[in-house]
Design a protein around this motif. Structure first.
Motif, PDB file in Angstrom:
ATOM      1  N   UNK A   1     -52.567  48.857   9.758  1.00 21.45           N
ATOM      2  CA  UNK A   1     -51.173  48.473   9.947  1.00 21.45           C
ATOM      3  C   UNK A   1     -50.263  49.651   9.705  1.00 21.45           C
ATOM      4  N   UNK A   2     -49.010  49.532  10.151  1.00 18.27           N
ATOM      5  CA  UNK A   2     -48.066  50.628   9.931  1.00 18.27           C
ATOM      6  C   UNK A   2     -47.813  50.843   8.443  1.00 18.27           C
ATOM      7  N   UNK A   3     -47.930  52.064   8.008  1.00 22.92           N
ATOM      8  CA  UNK A   3     -47.697  52.390   6.606  1.00 22.92           C
ATOM      9  C   UNK A   3     -48.879  52.104   5.700  1.00 22.92           C
ATOM     10  N   UNK A   4     -49.967  51.636   6.237  1.00 20.35           N
ATOM     11  CA  UNK A   4     -51.154  51.326   5.422  1.00 20.35           C
ATOM     12  C   UNK A   4     -52.069  52.545   5.405  1.00 20.35           C
ATOM     13  N   UNK A   5     -51.842  53.448   4.454  1.00 20.69           N
ATOM     14  CA  UNK A   5     -52.631  54.673   4.397  1.00 20.69           C
ATOM     15  C   UNK A   5     -53.591  54.686   3.222  1.00 20.69           C
ATOM     16  N   UNK A   6     -53.394  53.792   2.269  1.00 16.98           N
ATOM     17  CA  UNK A   6     -54.260  53.753   1.093  1.00 16.98           C
ATOM     18  C   UNK A   6     -55.056  52.459   1.059  1.00 16.98           C
ATOM     19  N   UNK A   7     -56.061  52.458   0.228  1.00 20.32           N
ATOM     20  CA  UNK A   7     -56.834  51.234   0.028  1.00 20.32           C
ATOM     21  C   UNK A   7     -56.032  50.250  -0.806  1.00 20.32           C
ATOM     22  N   UNK A   8     -56.287  48.973  -0.588  1.00 18.08           N
ATOM     23  CA  UNK A   8     -55.629  47.928  -1.370  1.00 18.08           C
ATOM     24  C   UNK A   8     -56.671  47.163  -2.168  1.00 18.08           C
ATOM     25  N   UNK A   9     -56.242  46.689  -3.335  1.00 17.01           N
ATOM     26  CA  UNK A   9     -57.090  45.792  -4.103  1.00 17.01           C
ATOM     27  C   UNK A   9     -57.124  44.463  -3.374  1.00 17.01           C
ATOM     28  N   UNK A  10     -58.298  43.851  -3.318  1.00 21.34           N
ATOM     29  CA  UNK A  10     -58.453  42.610  -2.575  1.00 21.34           C
ATOM     30  C   UNK A  10     -59.385  41.664  -3.313  1.00 21.34           C
ATOM     31  N   UNK A  11     -59.288  40.395  -2.955  1.00 21.05           N
ATOM     32  CA  UNK A  11     -60.219  39.392  -3.465  1.00 21.05           C
ATOM     33  C   UNK A  11     -60.454  38.373  -2.367  1.00 21.05           C
TER      34      UNK A  11
END
Length: 156
Positions: free
Chosen positions: A120-130
Protein backbone atom coordinates in the motif's frame (compact mmCIF):
# COMPACT_ATOMS: atom_id res chain seq x y z
CA UNK A 1 29.45 42.07 30.92
CA UNK A 2 28.78 38.47 29.86
CA UNK A 3 26.65 37.53 32.87
CA UNK A 4 23.28 38.84 31.57
CA UNK A 5 23.74 36.96 28.28
CA UNK A 6 24.69 33.75 30.07
CA UNK A 7 21.67 34.01 32.36
CA UNK A 8 19.20 34.67 29.52
CA UNK A 9 20.76 31.93 27.39
CA UNK A 10 20.62 29.50 30.32
CA UNK A 11 16.94 30.26 30.93
CA UNK A 12 16.28 29.74 27.23
CA UNK A 13 18.09 26.41 27.30
CA UNK A 14 16.06 25.21 30.29
CA UNK A 15 12.79 26.29 28.61
CA UNK A 16 13.87 24.59 25.39
CA UNK A 17 14.54 21.31 27.20
CA UNK A 18 11.17 21.56 28.97
CA UNK A 19 9.44 22.25 25.63
CA UNK A 20 11.15 19.28 23.99
CA UNK A 21 10.26 16.89 26.81
CA UNK A 22 6.79 18.10 27.81
CA UNK A 23 5.66 19.84 24.63
CA UNK A 24 5.06 23.52 24.00
CA UNK A 25 4.37 25.00 27.42
CA UNK A 26 2.37 27.97 26.11
CA UNK A 27 -0.17 25.66 24.39
CA UNK A 28 -1.63 24.88 27.82
CA UNK A 29 -2.25 28.55 28.62
CA UNK A 30 -3.85 29.41 25.23
CA UNK A 31 -1.94 32.69 24.98
CA UNK A 32 -2.70 34.63 21.79
CA UNK A 33 -4.28 31.64 20.01
CA UNK A 34 -0.87 30.04 19.44
CA UNK A 35 0.88 33.32 18.58
CA UNK A 36 3.56 32.63 21.19
CA UNK A 37 5.49 29.41 20.79
CA UNK A 38 7.45 28.26 23.82
CA UNK A 39 9.89 26.39 21.61
CA UNK A 40 10.51 29.42 19.38
CA UNK A 41 10.80 31.74 22.40
CA UNK A 42 13.34 29.36 23.93
CA UNK A 43 15.35 29.32 20.70
CA UNK A 44 15.30 33.13 20.64
CA UNK A 45 16.55 33.32 24.24
CA UNK A 46 19.34 30.82 23.57
CA UNK A 47 20.41 32.73 20.45
CA UNK A 48 20.29 36.03 22.37
CA UNK A 49 22.52 34.62 25.10
CA UNK A 50 24.96 32.87 22.79
CA UNK A 51 25.27 35.70 20.28
CA UNK A 52 25.60 38.25 23.08
CA UNK A 53 28.43 36.31 24.66
CA UNK A 54 30.18 35.89 21.31
CA UNK A 55 29.78 39.50 20.20
CA UNK A 56 30.81 40.82 23.63
CA UNK A 57 34.01 38.79 23.45
CA UNK A 58 34.86 40.59 20.18
CA UNK A 59 35.29 43.86 22.05
CA UNK A 60 32.42 45.88 20.58
CA UNK A 61 30.69 48.56 22.59
CA UNK A 62 27.96 47.28 24.90
CA UNK A 63 25.14 49.01 22.99
CA UNK A 64 26.12 47.19 19.76
CA UNK A 65 26.35 43.90 21.61
CA UNK A 66 22.73 44.28 22.72
CA UNK A 67 21.54 45.50 19.32
CA UNK A 68 23.12 42.60 17.44
CA UNK A 69 21.94 40.07 20.02
CA UNK A 70 18.36 41.34 19.88
CA UNK A 71 18.33 41.31 16.07
CA UNK A 72 19.74 37.78 15.88
CA UNK A 73 17.33 36.57 18.58
CA UNK A 74 14.36 38.09 16.72
CA UNK A 75 15.41 36.44 13.47
CA UNK A 76 15.87 33.09 15.23
CA UNK A 77 12.45 33.46 16.90
CA UNK A 78 10.70 34.21 13.60
CA UNK A 79 12.40 31.34 11.79
CA UNK A 80 11.51 29.00 14.65
CA UNK A 81 7.86 30.12 14.64
CA UNK A 82 7.66 29.46 10.90
CA UNK A 83 9.31 26.06 11.27
CA UNK A 84 7.02 25.02 14.14
CA UNK A 85 3.88 26.16 12.26
CA UNK A 86 4.93 24.36 9.08
CA UNK A 87 5.64 21.16 10.99
CA UNK A 88 2.33 21.42 12.84
CA UNK A 89 0.38 21.95 9.62
CA UNK A 90 2.15 19.13 7.81
CA UNK A 91 1.40 16.50 10.44
CA UNK A 92 -2.02 14.99 9.98
CA UNK A 93 -1.90 13.14 13.30
CA UNK A 94 -4.25 10.42 12.06
CA UNK A 95 -2.66 7.28 10.63
CA UNK A 96 -4.23 5.92 7.47
CA UNK A 97 -6.26 2.79 7.93
CA UNK A 98 -4.70 -0.40 6.59
CA UNK A 99 -8.01 -2.29 6.41
CA UNK A 100 -8.37 -3.99 3.04
CA UNK A 101 -4.67 -3.93 2.15
CA UNK A 102 -2.99 -7.13 1.04
CA UNK A 103 0.51 -8.26 1.82
CA UNK A 104 2.84 -11.08 2.79
CA UNK A 105 3.48 -12.69 6.18
CA UNK A 106 7.15 -12.09 7.08
CA UNK A 107 6.96 -14.48 10.03
CA UNK A 108 4.46 -17.04 11.28
CA UNK A 109 1.35 -15.11 12.35
CA UNK A 110 -0.70 -16.46 15.26
CA UNK A 111 -3.05 -15.10 17.90
CA UNK A 112 0.07 -14.12 19.84
CA UNK A 113 1.53 -12.10 16.98
CA UNK A 114 3.74 -11.99 13.94
CA UNK A 115 4.92 -9.59 11.24
CA UNK A 116 3.56 -8.68 7.81
CA UNK A 117 4.63 -6.45 4.94
CA UNK A 118 1.70 -4.68 3.30
CA UNK A 119 1.25 -3.55 -0.30
CA UNK A 120 0.00 0.00 0.00
CA UNK A 121 1.02 3.63 -0.32
CA UNK A 122 3.37 4.59 2.48
CA UNK A 123 3.76 1.00 3.67
CA UNK A 124 7.55 0.67 3.74
CA UNK A 125 8.05 -1.10 7.06
CA UNK A 126 6.81 -4.32 8.55
CA UNK A 127 3.76 -4.19 10.79
CA UNK A 128 2.95 -6.20 13.87
CA UNK A 129 0.07 -8.52 13.10
CA UNK A 130 -2.10 -11.20 14.64
CA UNK A 131 -4.63 -13.67 13.33
CA UNK A 132 -7.38 -15.94 14.66
CA UNK A 133 -5.93 -18.89 12.69
CA UNK A 134 -2.21 -19.59 12.21
CA UNK A 135 -0.72 -18.23 8.97
CA UNK A 136 2.63 -19.51 7.70
CA UNK A 137 5.52 -17.25 6.80
CA UNK A 138 5.42 -16.26 3.12
CA UNK A 139 1.65 -16.63 2.75
CA UNK A 140 -0.46 -13.85 1.27
CA UNK A 141 -2.57 -11.99 3.82
CA UNK A 142 -5.34 -9.38 3.88
CA UNK A 143 -5.95 -6.86 6.68
CA UNK A 144 -9.42 -7.07 8.25
CA UNK A 145 -8.87 -4.87 11.32
CA UNK A 146 -6.50 -2.07 12.30
CA UNK A 147 -5.98 -1.30 15.99
CA UNK A 148 -3.22 1.11 17.00
CA UNK A 149 0.02 -0.11 15.45
CA UNK A 150 -1.18 -3.71 15.02
CA UNK A 151 -3.27 -5.23 12.26
CA UNK A 152 -5.47 -8.30 12.26
CA UNK A 153 -4.98 -10.38 9.13
CA UNK A 154 -6.55 -13.38 7.42
CA UNK A 155 -4.99 -15.70 4.86
CA UNK A 156 -5.61 -14.83 1.28
Amino acid sequence: MLLPFLIVGGIGLVLLLISLVLGDIFDHFEIGDGAISGTALSVGLVVFGASGALVASMGLELVWVYVLSIVLAAVAYLLSVLAVRNLTRSSDGVPASAVGLGGVARSDVTTAGGEVSLDGPGEVERRLAYSDAPIAEGARVRVVEHTGSRVKVVAG
